[in-house]
Every structure is written in C-alpha cells, then in structure tokens.
Write an enzyme that holds these catalytic residues in place. Structure first.
Site: not given
Length: 356
Positions: A65, A177, A211-212, A234, A321
C-alpha cells in the site's frame, strides 16, 4: 543495495502520500515501474498496477500500500491556529512539537505542531496524553482570514521528517509503512525482467491506496484485477528493543530477515511455497502467528470474489507509526528476491487449494 534502487526508495519515501491523497507518490512509483513492465495503469481512485508477461496464467498479484498516516485540516480558530483530524493511526502524543507540511492545491505550507512549554503548564500528578483534537498547528499567521488564504479545510498534513541512513544498513524515515511494500513489489518485477526468466504466470505488481483508513484500495483493485494468488508486503512490529512484551507480541528482530505470517488469511499452500523457496534461496525467514486478522491488506484481498489464495510477507520495523521508523536494507532486499522466485515458480494453470 543497488544505487538506483536506493535512490528510488529514498524518493518514494520522501514523497508525501497521505491516505486518500497518494497521487504524487503513485506518480513516482509508476515512472519507475514503466521500465520493467509490459503495461502500467491506474484506476479511478489511484490504485496502480504494473504487469509483466501479460496474458500468462495464473495471475499473480504482488501488492503493497502506498498511503501513509497523516492528518487533515479540520478547523481554523480566530487567531489562525489550525486544528486537525486523523488520517489513520496517528499518535497525538508524539506528534506534538513536530514540523509539518500542509499539502494545499497551491503547494506545501510549512507549520509546526504547537507545544506548551513545561514551565507554563499546571503541575499534574499524572499528565494525560493529548487527544488529536488537542493538537494545533502554527503556520505563522495571526488571523483566520490570513490562514484561509493559505490552507483549506480538508488539506492533508504530513510530518516533515525524511529518509536518512542511521548506521550501516539501518535506515530511518517517517513512512516506511508502507512504501517498503510498494518498493518491494516493483523491485520483484525488475528482478524478473532483468533475469529474463521465462514466466508462465502473469505477474501484477500493485501499489494500492487507502490501507491506513480501512484496507480500501486493496478491496477495489483485488476485485477488478481478479488475481488467482496474491502475496502482500507490509511492515511488522520488530520487538527487539526495550519495553516490548515478547510473550505477547512475539520475537521479531531487525536483521533476522523478512517475516512470514501464519493463520487466518494466510493460505497454507502459499505459505508453504514461500517457505520452500526461502529455504532453497537461503533467504532467512522469521515467523509470526495471528489469532484472527493481520491488520493488513491481506485481510481484504483473501475474501474477495469467493476467496483469493493469499499470504503476507512483512519487513521488521521498529517504532511503527512514528517519524523515526527504523528498518534494515538487508532485510528489505530479501523480499523482492523471495517474491520474484515465488512468481517464477508458479506453473501454467496452477491452483492453490487447501488439501482436504
């Protein structure tokens, strides 16, 4: 890592791609992908696909993603300070006192997330972590009118941190990410193209969106692309640093190679093939278990159109994150090797089915 690949990774990670606003990052990906694909295309919401050996069978989907967690302009007060909403899993506590870029139609606007000095705060026995609506951004204006000349409600906001080499093969950035996933799938296509491997399968490298905020782009592109088998790339949580409960979260280490996930959406026959290939290629693999869902696009892809045989390969990532995500380039390089070998192993008309 090959210098051209490293340069691409750096550019890809540094290009802001907030969830729902991935266009610039997708342009970088497509421009690179065109060198190695028979065909490239994008759909209505910006999911991008690069195809090799078009018309082959079965169709193999390699997906990552493109979007990163971000914020959006939600409210501007009379003094011109900007309040925000989340776009994905932003941690408000570590977002305070950060530099940001607000991405407007007229270009980026610089700002800082305000932070009250400790001298001015009332003493509390147990200070509570801030909520997202407590954060405010200072763009250097003194009124709502002046702020509205620069930004608009809904403009996406990203942190200003960029790619850097920490030490040896360890690198740091705000958005591994999951730009590492989109990097890995197109690097796999490059390896297949340059090896001149005679493929039987059609291989589709996919850079999907949103995706998030709910695995949304993967649902769209898996439905329309109709792959026969899919491997998703991922990041996963490295647990090799202080204050992590390994009995709860497992033992995943940077430098130990990519991780393969077992259970749930991960098809046992696809996982077994990946393990066989890794062993043959001397690619180190780490292992993870899930109880119900993986929290990745694999969850959306595997149940599409009655079930797509799917598996998840993950890159160990410290401090996920956050603006200081740390990964190993050596671990990352192993993923395209594994994906390319998997795609090359798929025979004409092969089906992946659970053995009953």
């Amino acid at each position: 890592m090959r210098q051209q690949s490293l340069d691409f990774l750096r550019k890809l990670v540094n290009t802001p791609s907030p969830a729902g606003h991935e266009t610039r990052g997708q342009r970088v990906w497509l421009d690179y992908a065109k060198q190695f694909a028979d065909e490239t295309f994008s759909d209505a919401y910006g999911n991008c696909v690069a195809v090799l050996n078009k018309g082959g069978s079965p169709r193999v989907m390699l997906a990552g993603h493109a979007d990163e967690i971000a914020m959006g302009v939600n409210y501007i007060n009379d003094q011109g300070f900007i309040y925000v909403r989340k776009m994905g899993g932003i941690d408000a506590a570590i977002t305070k006192a950060q530099r940001v870029l607000i991405h407007t139609r007229n270009g980026p606007v610089k700002g800082v997330v305000g932070n009250v000095a400790p001298h001015l705060m009332k003493e509390e026995k147990e200070p509570k972590p801030p909520k997202i609506h407590d954060l405010f951004i200072d763009i250097g204006v003194s009124s709502r009118k002046d702020a509205e000349k620069l930004v608009s409600i809904g403009d996406p906001i990203t942190l200003a941190d960029e790619f850097d080499i920490l030490r040896d093969d360890l690198v740091v950035a705000r958005a591994f990410d999951n730009r590492i996933g989109t990097f890995a799938v197109i690097e796999a296509l490059r390896l297949l193209k340059e090896s001149k491997t005679k493929l039987q399968a059609e291989v589709c490298a996919v850079s999907n969106v949103q995706e998030e905020v709910g695995l949304l782009g993967a649902r769209q592109i898996a439905y329309s692309l109709k792959p026969d088998v899919a491997v998703v790339v991922d990041v996963t949580h490295a647990t090799d640093y202080p204050n992590i409960n390994k009995p709860q979260h497992g033992d995943i280490r940077i430098g130990g190679g990519p991780s393969v996930t077992h259970g749930g959406c991960n098809h046992p026959e696809v996982v077994a093939r990946l393990e066989q290939i890794a062993k043959a290629k001397k690619i180190p693999l780490q292992h993870e278990a899930i109880s119900s869902t993986s929290g990745t696009d694999t969850d959306a892809i595997f149940w599409t159109r009655g079930g797509i045989a799917s598996a998840l390969i993950s890159l160990p990532n410290r401090y996920m994150h956050s603006p200081v995500e740390v990964v190993s380039l050596t671990d990352l390089e192993k993923i395209p090797e594994l994906l390319a070998a998997f795609a090359a192993s798929v025979k004409k008309g092969e089906e992946f089915k659970v053995k009953i």
